[in-house]
Design a protein around this motif. Structure first.
Motif, PDB file in Angstrom:
ATOM      1  N   ASN A 187      15.557  59.830 -16.167  1.00 39.39           N
ATOM      2  CA  ASN A 187      14.160  59.941 -16.586  1.00 39.39           C
ATOM      3  C   ASN A 187      13.319  58.777 -16.057  1.00 39.39           C
ATOM      4  O   ASN A 187      12.203  58.977 -15.564  1.00 39.39           O
ATOM      5  CB  ASN A 187      14.075  59.988 -18.113  1.00 39.39           C
ATOM      6  N   LEU A 188      13.866  57.567 -16.165  1.00 38.57           N
ATOM      7  CA  LEU A 188      13.134  56.404 -15.666  1.00 38.57           C
ATOM      8  C   LEU A 188      12.940  56.480 -14.155  1.00 38.57           C
ATOM      9  O   LEU A 188      11.856  56.211 -13.636  1.00 38.57           O
ATOM     10  CB  LEU A 188      13.883  55.119 -16.022  1.00 38.57           C
ATOM     11  N   GLN A 189      14.006  56.840 -13.444  1.00 34.44           N
ATOM     12  CA  GLN A 189      13.914  56.899 -11.985  1.00 34.44           C
ATOM     13  C   GLN A 189      12.897  57.941 -11.541  1.00 34.44           C
ATOM     14  O   GLN A 189      12.107  57.702 -10.618  1.00 34.44           O
ATOM     15  CB  GLN A 189      15.285  57.229 -11.388  1.00 34.44           C
ATOM     16  N   TYR A 190      12.894  59.080 -12.208  1.00 34.10           N
ATOM     17  CA  TYR A 190      11.920  60.114 -11.861  1.00 34.10           C
ATOM     18  C   TYR A 190      10.498  59.600 -12.074  1.00 34.10           C
ATOM     19  O   TYR A 190       9.614  59.801 -11.236  1.00 34.10           O
ATOM     20  CB  TYR A 190      12.154  61.367 -12.708  1.00 34.10           C
ATOM     21  N   GLY A 191      10.289  58.926 -13.190  1.00 38.85           N
ATOM     22  CA  GLY A 191       8.955  58.405 -13.465  1.00 38.85           C
ATOM     23  C   GLY A 191       8.512  57.366 -12.452  1.00 38.85           C
ATOM     24  O   GLY A 191       7.348  57.344 -12.029  1.00 38.85           O
TER      25      GLY A 191
ATOM     26  N   GLY B 108       5.085  56.174 -18.544  1.00 36.66           N
ATOM     27  CA  GLY B 108       4.533  57.090 -19.535  1.00 36.66           C
ATOM     28  C   GLY B 108       5.567  57.785 -20.381  1.00 36.66           C
ATOM     29  O   GLY B 108       5.320  58.878 -20.909  1.00 36.66           O
ATOM     30  N   ALA B 109       6.742  57.160 -20.564  1.00 33.95           N
ATOM     31  CA  ALA B 109       7.807  57.761 -21.364  1.00 33.95           C
ATOM     32  C   ALA B 109       7.959  56.998 -22.676  1.00 33.95           C
ATOM     33  O   ALA B 109       7.787  55.777 -22.708  1.00 33.95           O
ATOM     34  CB  ALA B 109       9.127  57.737 -20.596  1.00 33.95           C
ATOM     35  N   PRO B 110       8.287  57.681 -23.769  1.00 30.65           N
ATOM     36  CA  PRO B 110       8.477  56.989 -25.056  1.00 30.65           C
ATOM     37  C   PRO B 110       9.765  56.171 -25.050  1.00 30.65           C
ATOM     38  O   PRO B 110      10.864  56.726 -24.917  1.00 30.65           O
ATOM     39  CB  PRO B 110       8.535  58.130 -26.070  1.00 30.65           C
ATOM     40  N   ALA B 111       9.639  54.870 -25.198  1.00 30.53           N
ATOM     41  CA  ALA B 111      10.803  53.986 -25.121  1.00 30.53           C
ATOM     42  C   ALA B 111      11.816  54.283 -26.220  1.00 30.53           C
ATOM     43  O   ALA B 111      13.029  54.263 -25.986  1.00 30.53           O
ATOM     44  CB  ALA B 111      10.351  52.531 -25.197  1.00 30.53           C
ATOM     45  N   ALA B 112      11.328  54.568 -27.429  1.00 27.34           N
ATOM     46  CA  ALA B 112      12.240  54.822 -28.548  1.00 27.34           C
ATOM     47  C   ALA B 112      13.125  56.037 -28.261  1.00 27.34           C
ATOM     48  O   ALA B 112      14.320  56.044 -28.585  1.00 27.34           O
ATOM     49  CB  ALA B 112      11.448  55.031 -29.834  1.00 27.34           C
TER      50      ALA B 112
END
Length: 398
Positions: free
Chosen positions: A125-129, A108-112
């Motif tokens: 951020n990715l690891q937390y998600g 659910g994170a904006p890739a850009a």
């Protein structure tokens, strides 16, 4: 295979065919592909295309893992690079641009936005998600080519059809796609003469065989065997050719699909002109996609490639011979009963008159008028609606 007679009276002196592209629909899908493909995504034969996509299939593997078990690593020495460690593998895996976007979407994170961050911060951020969400299974597609790359991250029920499977299905009916069978890369329309020349060298500029790291797209025609379906106003034959295009993405970028049709010409920009009888099949990459491809899409492609053009020709002739209006009142009533507004009715009649020199009388006349008006529509939805209504009229006359 059904043989279609080549019509010598439709040829000009250099072996091309005089065609009338003011009739039928214009389809821009192939042109969009042609404009957007760089040189390294263009192939000059089906064998070259198959070799490229088959090599990556052979080097690929898929597996299903728990998303929470994916570990994201970033080096302080290289702020631009992220690596992943998947369960059961000690070697780091580098995400591609596409799979990074899929991972970002998964959490659910904006890739850009993540791509603008230094790798360590994006990794946090990715690891937390990945670890904070409820555990779920994902299906990965990995490839080893000097290093291991993660090409795709999809849901566990994703029904992957590899690109080489589609290309192989096309090869079974089209050989190399260069003229060794009746199916080949198309020629080019000469706008100055209205002559379609099927004898054009296949080059980076003319090819219609494409593949990237995300997808594959192929367009072929049977343009050495024109089909006559009636006559034009000057008495010359109204010529068509058979064509089809198909596409797939093994990484989840798009559906698998194919479209078959009859067309009158292909221009240098790879727009399709004078298209009639357009049919399309799309298959989502769901759990049973592979069986649907084997049972529906591949047989449908083979059936169209080997089928007789007689039903199409008979349908066109029936539409030409079915007179439905002889007066202005008849014309207005015919169109309004089929849902056309007063303004649309006037435009359709006017287009037929301007192009044919007479007002519409047959079903075919009205179909050509409707598609001519559709070509002038700016908005795609409005154009497709008119084209669908024209096809419905034509089908009923057949």
């Amino acid at each position: 295979m059904t043989q279609v007679e080549v019509l010598s009276d439709g040829r000009d002196d250099v072996g091309g065919y005089k065609v009338d592209v003011t009739r039928g629909n214009r389809v821009g899908r192939v042109s969009s592909e042609w404009f957007s493909r760089p040189a390294d995504e263009r192939y000059l034969s089906l064998s070259d295309l198959y070799a490229a996509v088959h090599r990556r299939t052979e080097r690929s593997r898929t597996r299903t893992v728990e998303s929470a078990a994916i570990r994201v690593e970033a080096s302080r020495d290289d702020a631009e690079r992220l690596a992943l460690t998947l369960p059961g593998s000690d070697a780091p895996i580098a995400p591609t641009h596409w799979s990074f976007g899929q991972l970002a979407g998964l959490v659910g994170a904006p890739a850009a936005y993540l791509r603008q961050l230094p790798a360590p911060l994006a990794g946090i951020n990715l690891q937390y998600g990945l670890t904070s969400r409820s555990a779920e299974q994902v299906k990965t597609l990995e490839i080893e080519d000097g290093r291991v790359e993660l090409r795709a991250v999809t849901g566990p029920e994703y029904g992957r059809i590899f690109d080489d499977e589609l290309v192989a299905a096309v090869q079974r009916i089209a050989g190399n796609g260069t003229g060794d069978t009746r199916w080949k890369v198309p020629g080019v329309l000469d706008w100055s003469t209205g002559v379609y020349n099927p004898h054009v060298d296949i080059s980076q500029d003319t090819t219609t065989l494409y593949a990237s790291d995300r997808d594959v797209f192929l367009f072929l025609v049977d343009d050495l065997n024109p089909i006559e379906a009636g006559r034009l106003r000057d008495g010359s034959p109204d010529l068509y050719f058979r064509g089809f295009y198909c596409w797939n993405s093994e990484v989840g970028a798009k559906t698998l699909g194919m479209a078959s049709f009859y067309l009158r010409a292909v221009c240098q920009n790879r727009n399709l002109w004078g298209v009639e009888d357009f049919e399309e099949i799309t298959i989502r990459h769901s759990k049973y996609a592979a069986s649907r491809f084997a049972q529906e899409a591949a047989p449908a492609l083979a059936s169209f490639a080997n089928s007789s053009s007689r039903p199409f020709v008979n349908g066109i002739r029936a539409a030409r011979e079915t007179i439905v209006a002889r007066t202005d009142d008849d014309r207005g009533e015919f169109l309004r009963k089929r849902g056309f507004s007063k303004t649309e009715t006037a435009k359709i009649i006017e287009r037929v008159f301007s192009e044919e020199g007479r007002k519409p009388e047959s079903v075919f006349d009205f179909v050509q008028g409707i598609t001519a008006v559709a070509r002038g529509k700016i908005h795609q939805d409005a154009r497709l609606d008119l084209e669908a209504r024209a096809k419905k009229l034509l089908d009923r006359a057949a």
